[in-house]
Every structure is written in C-alpha cells, then in structure tokens.
Scaffold this motif. Structure first.
Motif, PDB file in Angstrom:
ATOM      1  N   LEU A 284      -5.200  -0.166   8.935  1.00  0.00           N
ATOM      2  CA  LEU A 284      -5.450  -0.908   7.696  1.00  0.00           C
ATOM      3  C   LEU A 284      -6.901  -1.362   7.662  1.00  0.00           C
ATOM      4  O   LEU A 284      -7.441  -1.855   8.659  1.00  0.00           O
ATOM      5  N   ARG A 285      -7.519  -1.196   6.502  1.00  0.00           N
ATOM      6  CA  ARG A 285      -8.841  -1.784   6.293  1.00  0.00           C
ATOM      7  C   ARG A 285      -8.897  -2.298   4.872  1.00  0.00           C
ATOM      8  O   ARG A 285      -9.440  -1.679   3.972  1.00  0.00           O
ATOM      9  N   LEU A 286      -8.267  -3.449   4.690  1.00  0.00           N
ATOM     10  CA  LEU A 286      -8.188  -4.092   3.388  1.00  0.00           C
ATOM     11  C   LEU A 286      -8.775  -5.499   3.506  1.00  0.00           C
ATOM     12  O   LEU A 286      -8.751  -6.102   4.588  1.00  0.00           O
ATOM     13  N   PRO A 287      -9.282  -6.049   2.415  1.00  0.00           N
ATOM     14  CA  PRO A 287      -9.955  -7.356   2.472  1.00  0.00           C
ATOM     15  C   PRO A 287      -8.983  -8.523   2.577  1.00  0.00           C
ATOM     16  O   PRO A 287      -8.850  -9.335   1.651  1.00  0.00           O
TER      17      PRO A 287
ATOM     18  N   ASP B  28      -4.020 -13.426  -1.485  1.00  0.00           N
ATOM     19  CA  ASP B  28      -4.399 -12.450  -0.467  1.00  0.00           C
ATOM     20  C   ASP B  28      -3.907 -11.053  -0.868  1.00  0.00           C
ATOM     21  O   ASP B  28      -3.107 -10.889  -1.800  1.00  0.00           O
ATOM     22  N   VAL B  29      -4.357 -10.038  -0.134  1.00  0.00           N
ATOM     23  CA  VAL B  29      -3.952  -8.654  -0.408  1.00  0.00           C
ATOM     24  C   VAL B  29      -2.436  -8.524  -0.330  1.00  0.00           C
ATOM     25  O   VAL B  29      -1.793  -9.014   0.593  1.00  0.00           O
ATOM     26  N   GLY B  30      -1.834  -7.868  -1.324  1.00  0.00           N
ATOM     27  CA  GLY B  30      -0.395  -7.653  -1.350  1.00  0.00           C
ATOM     28  C   GLY B  30       0.396  -8.800  -1.930  1.00  0.00           C
ATOM     29  O   GLY B  30       1.625  -8.743  -1.956  1.00  0.00           O
ATOM     30  N   LEU B  31      -0.287  -9.843  -2.425  1.00  0.00           N
ATOM     31  CA  LEU B  31       0.391 -11.020  -2.961  1.00  0.00           C
ATOM     32  C   LEU B  31      -0.010 -11.237  -4.422  1.00  0.00           C
ATOM     33  O   LEU B  31      -1.056 -10.779  -4.876  1.00  0.00           O
ATOM     34  N   LYS B  32       0.844 -11.974  -5.132  1.00  0.00           N
ATOM     35  CA  LYS B  32       0.528 -12.370  -6.503  1.00  0.00           C
ATOM     36  C   LYS B  32       0.888 -13.833  -6.677  1.00  0.00           C
ATOM     37  O   LYS B  32       1.707 -14.390  -5.939  1.00  0.00           O
TER      38      LYS B  32
ATOM     39  N   GLU C  14       3.258 -14.905  -3.547  1.00  0.00           N
ATOM     40  CA  GLU C  14       4.429 -14.174  -3.081  1.00  0.00           C
ATOM     41  C   GLU C  14       4.136 -12.679  -3.024  1.00  0.00           C
ATOM     42  O   GLU C  14       3.201 -12.185  -3.653  1.00  0.00           O
ATOM     43  N   VAL C  15       4.961 -11.950  -2.277  1.00  0.00           N
ATOM     44  CA  VAL C  15       4.747 -10.517  -2.059  1.00  0.00           C
ATOM     45  C   VAL C  15       4.998  -9.743  -3.344  1.00  0.00           C
ATOM     46  O   VAL C  15       5.940 -10.031  -4.093  1.00  0.00           O
ATOM     47  N   THR C  16       4.159  -8.758  -3.601  1.00  0.00           N
ATOM     48  CA  THR C  16       4.312  -7.884  -4.755  1.00  0.00           C
ATOM     49  C   THR C  16       4.102  -6.436  -4.320  1.00  0.00           C
ATOM     50  O   THR C  16       3.775  -6.162  -3.159  1.00  0.00           O
ATOM     51  N   THR C  17       4.302  -5.497  -5.233  1.00  0.00           N
ATOM     52  CA  THR C  17       4.110  -4.079  -4.942  1.00  0.00           C
ATOM     53  C   THR C  17       2.775  -3.622  -5.509  1.00  0.00           C
ATOM     54  O   THR C  17       2.484  -3.837  -6.687  1.00  0.00           O
ATOM     55  N   LEU C  18       1.968  -2.996  -4.670  1.00  0.00           N
ATOM     56  CA  LEU C  18       0.663  -2.500  -5.080  1.00  0.00           C
ATOM     57  C   LEU C  18       0.767  -1.036  -5.491  1.00  0.00           C
ATOM     58  O   LEU C  18       1.389  -0.232  -4.792  1.00  0.00           O
ATOM     59  N   GLY C  19       0.147  -0.669  -6.591  1.00  0.00           N
ATOM     60  CA  GLY C  19       0.028   0.731  -6.956  1.00  0.00           C
ATOM     61  C   GLY C  19      -1.129   1.356  -6.202  1.00  0.00           C
ATOM     62  O   GLY C  19      -2.175   0.729  -5.993  1.00  0.00           O
ATOM     63  N   GLU C  20      -0.961   2.603  -5.762  1.00  0.00           N
ATOM     64  CA  GLU C  20      -2.007   3.255  -4.993  1.00  0.00           C
ATOM     65  C   GLU C  20      -1.947   4.762  -5.205  1.00  0.00           C
ATOM     66  O   GLU C  20      -0.951   5.319  -5.682  1.00  0.00           O
TER      67      GLU C  20
ATOM     68  N   SER D 235      -6.332  -1.306  -6.991  1.00  0.00           N
ATOM     69  CA  SER D 235      -7.112  -2.532  -7.157  1.00  0.00           C
ATOM     70  C   SER D 235      -8.375  -2.545  -6.303  1.00  0.00           C
ATOM     71  O   SER D 235      -9.266  -3.367  -6.526  1.00  0.00           O
ATOM     72  N   GLN D 236      -8.468  -1.628  -5.304  1.00  0.00           N
ATOM     73  CA  GLN D 236      -9.624  -1.603  -4.408  1.00  0.00           C
ATOM     74  C   GLN D 236     -10.593  -0.470  -4.722  1.00  0.00           C
ATOM     75  O   GLN D 236     -11.537  -0.238  -3.973  1.00  0.00           O
ATOM     76  N   LEU D 237     -10.370   0.257  -5.811  1.00  0.00           N
ATOM     77  CA  LEU D 237     -11.241   1.390  -6.125  1.00  0.00           C
ATOM     78  C   LEU D 237     -12.687   0.960  -6.343  1.00  0.00           C
ATOM     79  O   LEU D 237     -13.616   1.735  -6.114  1.00  0.00           O
ATOM     80  N   ARG D 238     -12.892  -0.273  -6.779  1.00  0.00           N
ATOM     81  CA  ARG D 238     -14.253  -0.744  -7.013  1.00  0.00           C
ATOM     82  C   ARG D 238     -14.987  -1.036  -5.714  1.00  0.00           C
ATOM     83  O   ARG D 238     -16.214  -1.237  -5.733  1.00  0.00           O
TER      84      ARG D 238
END
Length: 247
Positions: A58-61, A179-183, A191-197, A225-228
C-alpha cells in the motif's frame, strides 16, 4: 492332379492390421508420455479459476503515516490472496471477475508538535478487500499464456481504530474530510466506505497439465480519488504466484 481339397483363400493386403499411430492412424487422445504443445490444448479451454497467494504493498496518503519529508506516503507491506474467474468470449478476449484480500500490519506513529510528542496514527492492521470486473487479453501460445488485464473495482480499506480527528471512529476534520477509505457520515463521524478504483495487470501462465497451469502476476490498483496525485505514485500493488484450473 484332381483333389477334393479346396485351395487356400488368397491374402488381401487390406486385411492386414493398421500401423500404430501416428503413421497410419489418427490418435484419439494426446499421448501421455509426450505432451502435446500444439495449439489444440489451449483451444479447448473456455473457463478458468485461479487462486493466487499475494504479496501486497500500500502507498496511500494515510493520515499520520508519511515519510521523513512529511509529504510522501509510506510503503506498507502485507500479504493476502487473490481469486479470479475467467470466461473466454472470443479467441483472445476473456472476461474476468476477481476478489482480493490483504492484511498490512502497521506500528504506532508519533510526531513532535509544539515541543510535545503526540500520537499521529494508532497501531494495528490495515485490512484491504476488493472485487472487480473487466476484460483480460490473452495471447495463446499453446503452453504459454501471456495476459494483460484492466478493469474497475471497489476497494474497502479498513484502518485501525483511531484516536485522532479524521481517523476511523473519530470526529471528521473541520473541512469534513477523513482518512483514506473513510467518509464523514451524518453524525460527523468517520466510517468505512467503498472506494472506486481502476486496475492494470500483467501475467504469464504456463500449462503444465491439460487443465492445470502455474504463473506469476503483477497488478497495480489506483483509487479514482488519487488520480491527481500520480506524482507520488499512490496505489495498491499486488504480486502473485498463480495456480489456475482450466476447463
């Protein structure tokens, strides 16, 4: 001289038995002692199920988990499993459904803020689970099957329960971010959410039996969401050893 015995029946060359294949007869099945590496083996396979133990990175912010420069995300390694089911729709086009899970142990992170050491991220395990769908393009070379895959997926990233704003189970940040993966939900709790990728992968399979193959695979997943932030190459990377049953 005349005799009552009948003469012998003439021998017809066509009555002789056929020669053993392949010289005078087509074999009904491929010979077991000499594997057939021609195109015929691969042409009979229409479905495939793959189990692949995976190394994951994993390399997410993630909040509070950055390198010394304070900006670049850490690489967080783990292990898991990847499952795939393929259906051949044309000679070199397959449709693939996949599921993946990996666990990534993380340590507690601390930082100095205003001359005081504070915890920025809790210890625990980051759980990553996802499911995807897309085409796989396969160049069938008999016993060798190189594949290129791409598609879209949904990813759930469950971080450890946090003690800082913006982390799981805590209040949202002032701007409503988490944080990453939360909304941020209606109660302003993360809380945890589903990320599109989207994902892109490369693999090579080697057919070692008529319906069994082994191989290796590389897949790169990037949340939309991390394409930028591609300049710091965020994402979810998988390297697998594949065991595939084809039928």
């Amino acid at each position: 001289m005349a005799s009552e015995e009948l003469p012998a029946v003439p021998i017809d060359p066509n009555d002789a038995p056929f020669m053993r294949p392949p010289n005078n007869q087509i074999a009904t099945t491929p010979p077991r002692t000499r594997p057939d590496i021609r195109q015929g083996w691969s042409a009979r396979r229409r479905f495939a199920f793959t189990v692949a133990p995976a190394f994951a990175s994993l390399r997410l912010p993630f909040q509070g988990r950055v390198q010394a420069d304070g900006r670049t995300p850490q690489r967080i390694h783990g292990a898991g499993v990847n499952l795939e089911f393929d259906v051949q729709v044309w000679r070199w086009i397959w449709v693939r459904a996949l599921g993946v899970y990996s666990g990534h142990p993380v340590a507690e992170e601390r930082a100095e803020v205003d001359m005081e050491v504070v915890r920025t991220a809790p210890p625990g395990t980051i759980h990553v689970a996802g499911a995807g769908f897309g085409p796989a393009f396969a160049l069938d070379l008999g016993r060798f099957l190189p594949l290129i895959e791409l598609g879209v997926a949904g990813l759930r990233v469950v971080t450890p329960q946090g003690g800082v704003k913006g982390q799981r189970g805590e209040a949202c940040l002032d701007n409503g971010a988490c944080d990453v993966g939360l909304k941020c939900n209606g109660a302003r709790i993360c809380e945890v959410t589903t990320l599109g990728e989207g994902y892109l992968g490369l693999a090579v399979d080697l057919l070692v039996r008529r319906h069994l193959s082994f191989g290796a695979q590389f897949r790169y997943n990037i949340p939309f969401s991390q394409l930028r932030n591609l300049n710091i190459a965020p994402g979810y990377l998988l390297g697998t050893v594949r065991l595939t049953v084809r039928f």
